[in-house]
Design a protein around this motif. Structure first.
Motif, mmCIF file in Angstrom:
data_model
loop_
_atom_site.group_PDB
_atom_site.id
_atom_site.type_symbol
_atom_site.label_atom_id
_atom_site.label_comp_id
_atom_site.label_asym_id
_atom_site.label_seq_id
_atom_site.Cartn_x
_atom_site.Cartn_y
_atom_site.Cartn_z
ATOM 1 N N PRO A 1 -8.636 5.773 -7.656
ATOM 2 C CA PRO A 1 -9.158 6.875 -6.838
ATOM 3 C C PRO A 1 -8.868 6.726 -5.341
ATOM 4 C CG PRO A 1 -10.741 6.339 -8.541
ATOM 5 C CD PRO A 1 -9.647 5.313 -8.644
ATOM 6 N N ARG A 2 -8.951 5.491 -4.821
ATOM 7 C CA ARG A 2 -8.688 5.303 -3.391
ATOM 8 C C ARG A 2 -7.241 5.657 -3.039
ATOM 9 N NH1 ARG A 2 -8.802 0.204 -5.607
ATOM 10 N NH2 ARG A 2 -6.948 -1.110 -5.271
ATOM 11 N N ASP A 3 -6.324 5.373 -3.978
ATOM 12 C CA ASP A 3 -4.918 5.710 -3.746
ATOM 13 C C ASP A 3 -4.716 7.227 -3.720
ATOM 14 O OD1 ASP A 3 -4.136 2.936 -3.878
ATOM 15 O OD2 ASP A 3 -4.332 3.080 -6.052
ATOM 16 N N ARG A 4 -5.411 7.910 -4.612
ATOM 17 C CA ARG A 4 -5.281 9.370 -4.654
ATOM 18 C C ARG A 4 -5.928 10.015 -3.422
ATOM 19 N NH1 ARG A 4 -5.500 8.043 -10.283
ATOM 20 N NH2 ARG A 4 -7.767 8.017 -10.368
ATOM 21 N N ARG A 5 -7.013 9.407 -2.938
ATOM 22 C CA ARG A 5 -7.619 9.928 -1.700
ATOM 23 C C ARG A 5 -6.667 9.770 -0.524
ATOM 24 N NH1 ARG A 5 -12.554 7.942 -3.973
ATOM 25 N NH2 ARG A 5 -12.212 5.876 -3.065
ATOM 26 N N GLY B 1 0.808 -1.212 0.000
ATOM 27 C CA GLY B 1 0.000 0.000 0.000
ATOM 28 C C GLY B 1 0.842 1.262 0.000
ATOM 29 N N THR B 2 1.942 1.253 0.730
ATOM 30 C CA THR B 2 2.817 2.430 0.762
ATOM 31 C C THR B 2 3.442 2.685 -0.607
ATOM 32 O OG1 THR B 2 4.559 0.983 1.625
ATOM 33 C CG2 THR B 2 3.355 2.342 3.222
ATOM 34 N N ASP B 3 3.697 1.615 -1.363
ATOM 35 C CA ASP B 3 4.263 1.793 -2.699
ATOM 36 C C ASP B 3 3.214 2.269 -3.689
ATOM 37 O OD1 ASP B 3 6.852 1.126 -1.952
ATOM 38 O OD2 ASP B 3 6.504 -1.010 -2.220
ATOM 39 N N ARG B 4 1.957 1.869 -3.514
ATOM 40 C CA ARG B 4 0.878 2.420 -4.335
ATOM 41 C C ARG B 4 0.792 3.924 -4.114
ATOM 42 N NH1 ARG B 4 -2.512 -1.218 -6.761
ATOM 43 N NH2 ARG B 4 -3.826 0.574 -7.304
ATOM 44 N N LEU B 5 0.910 4.336 -2.854
ATOM 45 C CA LEU B 5 0.868 5.764 -2.518
ATOM 46 C C LEU B 5 2.061 6.496 -3.117
ATOM 47 C CD1 LEU B 5 -0.576 7.964 -0.804
ATOM 48 C CD2 LEU B 5 0.977 7.345 1.056
ATOM 49 N N ARG B 6 3.217 5.866 -3.034
ATOM 50 C CA ARG B 6 4.438 6.471 -3.589
ATOM 51 C C ARG B 6 4.280 6.689 -5.102
ATOM 52 N NH1 ARG B 6 7.356 3.498 -0.926
ATOM 53 N NH2 ARG B 6 8.376 4.866 0.557
ATOM 54 N N VAL B 7 3.765 5.687 -5.789
ATOM 55 C CA VAL B 7 3.561 5.811 -7.233
ATOM 56 C C VAL B 7 2.539 6.895 -7.542
ATOM 57 C CG1 VAL B 7 2.674 4.640 -9.286
ATOM 58 C CG2 VAL B 7 4.283 3.455 -7.775
ATOM 59 N N ALA B 8 1.467 6.967 -6.750
ATOM 60 C CA ALA B 8 0.451 8.006 -6.961
ATOM 61 C C ALA B 8 1.068 9.398 -6.857
ATOM 62 C CB ALA B 8 -0.679 7.851 -5.953
ATOM 63 N N GLU C 1 2.951 17.249 -13.880
ATOM 64 C CA GLU C 1 3.251 18.685 -13.878
ATOM 65 C C GLU C 1 4.666 18.975 -14.355
ATOM 66 O OE1 GLU C 1 1.986 21.025 -10.522
ATOM 67 O OE2 GLU C 1 0.472 19.530 -9.965
ATOM 68 N N THR C 2 5.630 18.126 -13.974
ATOM 69 C CA THR C 2 7.024 18.374 -14.349
ATOM 70 C C THR C 2 7.263 18.199 -15.841
ATOM 71 O OG1 THR C 2 7.789 17.678 -12.152
ATOM 72 C CG2 THR C 2 9.418 17.696 -13.927
ATOM 73 N N LEU C 3 6.664 17.140 -16.407
ATOM 74 C CA LEU C 3 6.879 16.848 -17.825
ATOM 75 C C LEU C 3 5.797 17.426 -18.726
ATOM 76 C CD1 LEU C 3 8.047 13.110 -17.616
ATOM 77 C CD2 LEU C 3 9.429 15.197 -17.557
ATOM 78 N N GLY C 4 4.678 17.836 -18.122
ATOM 79 C CA GLY C 4 3.608 18.439 -18.908
ATOM 80 C C GLY C 4 2.824 17.459 -19.754
ATOM 81 N N ARG C 5 2.810 16.194 -19.330
ATOM 82 C CA ARG C 5 2.022 15.195 -20.049
ATOM 83 C C ARG C 5 1.486 14.175 -19.056
ATOM 84 N NH1 ARG C 5 7.438 13.418 -21.875
ATOM 85 N NH2 ARG C 5 7.924 11.409 -20.884
ATOM 86 N N PRO C 6 0.351 13.566 -19.365
ATOM 87 C CA PRO C 6 -0.234 12.606 -18.430
ATOM 88 C C PRO C 6 0.608 11.343 -18.307
ATOM 89 C CG PRO C 6 -1.451 12.615 -20.508
ATOM 90 C CD PRO C 6 -0.493 13.761 -20.572
ATOM 91 N N VAL C 7 0.663 10.817 -17.118
ATOM 92 C CA VAL C 7 1.353 9.567 -16.830
ATOM 93 C C VAL C 7 0.362 8.673 -16.099
ATOM 94 C CG1 VAL C 7 3.290 8.487 -15.632
ATOM 95 C CG2 VAL C 7 3.572 10.757 -16.653
ATOM 96 N N ALA C 8 0.104 7.505 -16.659
ATOM 97 C CA ALA C 8 -0.926 6.633 -16.082
ATOM 98 C C ALA C 8 -0.456 5.892 -14.843
ATOM 99 C CB ALA C 8 -1.405 5.627 -17.133
ATOM 100 N N GLY C 9 0.792 5.455 -14.840
ATOM 101 C CA GLY C 9 1.277 4.660 -13.717
ATOM 102 C C GLY C 9 2.766 4.432 -13.809
ATOM 103 N N GLY C 10 3.277 3.602 -12.926
ATOM 104 C CA GLY C 10 4.703 3.333 -12.906
ATOM 105 C C GLY C 10 5.002 1.967 -12.328
ATOM 106 N N TYR C 11 6.259 1.592 -12.399
ATOM 107 C CA TYR C 11 6.708 0.290 -11.913
ATOM 108 C C TYR C 11 7.364 0.410 -10.543
ATOM 109 C CZ TYR C 11 6.075 -1.292 -16.740
ATOM 110 O OH TYR C 11 5.540 -1.600 -17.972
ATOM 111 N N VAL C 12 7.227 -0.644 -9.773
ATOM 112 C CA VAL C 12 7.951 -0.766 -8.508
ATOM 113 C C VAL C 12 8.938 -1.912 -8.673
ATOM 114 C CG1 VAL C 12 7.816 -1.159 -6.022
ATOM 115 C CG2 VAL C 12 5.972 0.059 -7.198
ATOM 116 N N GLU C 13 10.211 -1.628 -8.511
ATOM 117 C CA GLU C 13 11.254 -2.649 -8.614
ATOM 118 C C GLU C 13 11.588 -3.166 -7.221
ATOM 119 O OE1 GLU C 13 13.730 -0.786 -12.444
ATOM 120 O OE2 GLU C 13 14.575 -0.701 -10.412
ATOM 121 N N TYR C 14 11.212 -4.391 -6.940
ATOM 122 C CA TYR C 14 11.618 -5.032 -5.687
ATOM 123 C C TYR C 14 12.919 -5.772 -5.988
ATOM 124 C CZ TYR C 14 6.973 -3.890 -3.942
ATOM 125 O OH TYR C 14 5.826 -3.218 -3.553
#
Length: 220
Positions: A170-174, A129-136, A144-157
């Motif tokens: 939405p729950r992650d963004r909340r 859950g903490t990594d979902r929050l980190r990705v969010a 905002e930094t790149l000026g284009r939408p980004v849907a998601g990202g990878y977590v490398e364990y």
């Protein structure tokens, strides 16, 4: 806006805002486990040469011991079983003026996705859950930094040789917004109430955190 909250602070407040209150001004030395996983991560997508990576680890952490070398060998063995993307940029500083947060993304890939390297072992499925929050948080910052939408990202364990994709819901963004608000109150000097289900076990601040009677207002 000048008082940006680091993404690590957002995650810390998600876990326990009261602990973040006690630790915000403290120095946090880098753990050897993170040093190893971070350095291995920088070589993913190419031939993993343990000796070369070990020399780099010793450059970052000269006091590294033999058990740290053993961890490195375990990470290299685990990661050698997985196909990895090569990034087009590493350690990109990003921020969101809208949310007032900033951080540093470990990797940006050619397809516009990104990755964060973690030193924890992978859960059986998905990500923590903490990594979902980190990705969010990083999705918001990259938009905002790149000026284009980004849907998601990878977590490398890295320790498990596992890479998993996360697309925040939405729950992650909340949860992100709630943690940011808590962090901003801490930065403003407010001592947050202790959560009802606070992760107190093993917390070094337990004694001073629980000292004195709890206020009725802490329950609401």
């Amino acid at each position: 806006m000048t008082d940006y909250i680091p993404v690590s602070g957002v995650v810390a407040c998600h876990i326990c805002p009261r602990r973040y209150y006690f630790e915000r001004s403290e120095e946090h030395p880098e753990l050897p486990r993170y040093t190893v996983c971070k350095q291995v991560s920088t070589h993913l997508g190419e031939l993993l040469e343990a000796e070369q990576i070990w020399r780099e680890v010793l450059c970052v952490l000269p006091e590294a011991t033999e058990d740290v070398r053993e961890l490195l060998d375990e990470c290299v063995a685990a990661c050698s079983e997985t196909a990895w993307q090569r990034p087009v940029q590493v350690d990109l500083a990003v921020e969101s003026d809208t949310l007032g947060i900033r951080g540093r993304v470990d990797k940006i890939f050619e397809d516009g996705t990104f990755a964060v390297a973690r030193s924890s072992t992978a859960p059986k499925a998905g990500v923590y859950g903490t990594d979902r929050l980190r990705v969010a948080c990083y999705v918001a910052c990259l938009k905002e930094t790149l000026g284009r939408p980004v849907a998601g990202g990878y977590v490398e364990y890295v320790a498990s040789g596992v890479c998993r994709y996360v697309e925040p819901q939405p729950r992650d963004r909340r949860e992100m917004i709630k943690a940011i608000r808590a962090a901003k109150r801490v930065v403003a000097g407010e001592l947050p109430p202790r959560p009802l289900r606070a992760p107190c076990e093993g917390c070094p601040h337990l004694e001073r955190c629980t000292a004195g009677p709890r206020r009725l207002s802490d329950l609401f």
